[in-house]
Design a protein around this motif. Sequence first.
Motif, mmCIF file in Angstrom:
data_model
loop_
_atom_site.group_PDB
_atom_site.id
_atom_site.type_symbol
_atom_site.label_atom_id
_atom_site.label_comp_id
_atom_site.label_asym_id
_atom_site.label_seq_id
_atom_site.Cartn_x
_atom_site.Cartn_y
_atom_site.Cartn_z
ATOM 1 N N VAL A 71 0.827 -1.201 0.000
ATOM 2 C CA VAL A 71 0.000 0.000 0.000
ATOM 3 C C VAL A 71 0.864 1.254 0.000
ATOM 4 N N ALA A 127 1.426 3.831 -3.476
ATOM 5 C CA ALA A 127 0.726 5.115 -3.377
ATOM 6 C C ALA A 127 1.428 6.190 -4.201
ATOM 7 N N LYS A 172 1.557 11.368 -1.387
ATOM 8 C CA LYS A 172 1.596 11.248 0.066
ATOM 9 C C LYS A 172 1.462 12.620 0.697
ATOM 10 N N LEU A 182 -0.990 8.455 3.629
ATOM 11 C CA LEU A 182 -1.649 8.121 2.368
ATOM 12 C C LEU A 182 -2.993 8.811 2.198
ATOM 13 N N THR A 183 -3.533 9.381 3.281
ATOM 14 C CA THR A 183 -4.867 9.982 3.245
ATOM 15 C C THR A 183 -4.773 11.401 2.709
ATOM 16 N N THR A 184 -4.786 11.523 1.410
ATOM 17 C CA THR A 184 -4.655 12.838 0.782
ATOM 18 C C THR A 184 -5.930 13.652 0.838
ATOM 19 N N ASP A 205 -7.332 4.098 -3.350
ATOM 20 C CA ASP A 205 -6.682 5.274 -3.934
ATOM 21 C C ASP A 205 -5.171 5.088 -4.002
ATOM 22 N N ALA A 206 -4.608 4.410 -3.001
ATOM 23 C CA ALA A 206 -3.156 4.230 -2.963
ATOM 24 C C ALA A 206 -2.672 3.225 -4.004
ATOM 25 N N THR A 207 -3.400 2.123 -4.169
ATOM 26 C CA THR A 207 -2.961 1.077 -5.100
ATOM 27 C C THR A 207 -3.466 1.304 -6.514
#
Length: 494
Positions: A221, A225, A228, A307-309, A332-334
């Motif tokens: 994950v 991504a 970041k 990872l939570t943009t 969203d990351a992958t």
Amino acid sequence: MKLIDGRHPADEDPMEKGPYHSDIQPITKEERHTQVLGRLGKQSVLERRFGFLSILGFTCTILVTWDGSLLLFTTGLTNGGSAGLVYGYLLVWIGTIAVFTTMAELAFMAPTAGGQYHWVCMLAPPSCRKFLSYIMGWLVICGWQAILAGGGYLGGTMIVALIQLNHDDYVPELWHGTLLFWAIIVVAVFTNTVTSSILLKIEIFILAVHVVGFFAVLIPVVHLAPDKVSAHDVFTQFSNGGAWPSQRLSFFICLIGNVYAMFGCDSAVHMAEEIKNAEVVVPVSMLTTTVLNGALGFAIVIAVLFLTTDITAALASPTGVLDYPFMQIFYDATGSKAGASVPIAIMIIMDVAGTIALVATASRLVWAFARDRGLPGWRSVSKSLLLWRRCTGAIRKATDVANDTGEANQLVWGPFRLPGIFGIIVNAWAVVFGSIIFFFSFWPVAKPVTAARMNFRVLMTGSVVLFAVLYYVLWARKTYKGLIVEVTPFSTVE
């Protein structure tokens, strides 16, 4: 849960018992286990199958903090924001270490399946120990039953959310999660009954999955991504999405999600009568689990926050609406539904494994309280205060009672003890932390408080206490005498 050679204490003839050792005979492991419980007035009737690794897997499976921290991401994101999650996690971790260090001291003193209610009966003043231990017994039993239901609920609703992630046309219904909940409970009960002989091997295997699964989720994950969040945003941005009067109040409410992911390590205590060398293995496994799971959980929280943009979009996504925004974050990351589904599937497997361990824990606690005649129908089922006692010097050293054949359940320090003022500080912090968490555990997540947003913990806890008090006054005070002494305590082998 097995009885040794199929025996139960009620089946034995007391006249056939004699001294289980002499001064010149070596003591076996089984005799030592009998000795430890004998000091507490209890017979050793359960087969001791669990060792350190298996019980460590057991407790890690129940906590599975790195999994649970993501499952309860919504509460922290809504109220604390990214910074609130980080600092709240650290506060809860430090507080949890203090709580379980205190429990470790008590587990060294009395490693029995009764756990908290047994300790209360030992530590409380004689005038109220019977009533307080009875109320504690009901609270602990209902608490573990609630955690068990929560494990099944999380697993069932996670499967629903995973289907939602992969099928845009899927419309989840409430009964879908309910059916999956019962399916997980059935699997857990089946494993604890029909296949109970392999439970030990399952727990060791799950311990490996617990550690390997963490890296199997984290590495892909994070690596895949594309974008970041900056460190500045992760560690400085707070949120008060619950519309509370102040950010401070919002921060304390955000702690509850992390608490749920941290608590449950005392499961080892309730399995104590089936653990080899329990007076040492139980406390060590509790502390090891707290440190190991806490570290893994903190790492996964930090990683996912980076990872939570777009927090708002994650919360508003289909899986976010189902209270699992981390699934959208994984997607969203992958950039791939398959890539997101694999780590989510690992987390579901861990949740099911945890539910299996929860059934084992809850059942042992019910059995222990029934053994002391605390539950309705106890005949059929059976076939913190530490700070005060420490400060008053009421707990004796083992050397002071080495040849004492007095009453059962004396307060005697075990091999593990925090010395002097350090022990008092840790116990005091555990009490303060526990009081804060107890108070805020009854608060709703957001304002305005509606029926849908209401926190019904206060209703459930109040109902349990009210029922326990009424049942005690009307019936249980006649049958519940505190801790039942099944055998006469004997002297410690030198």
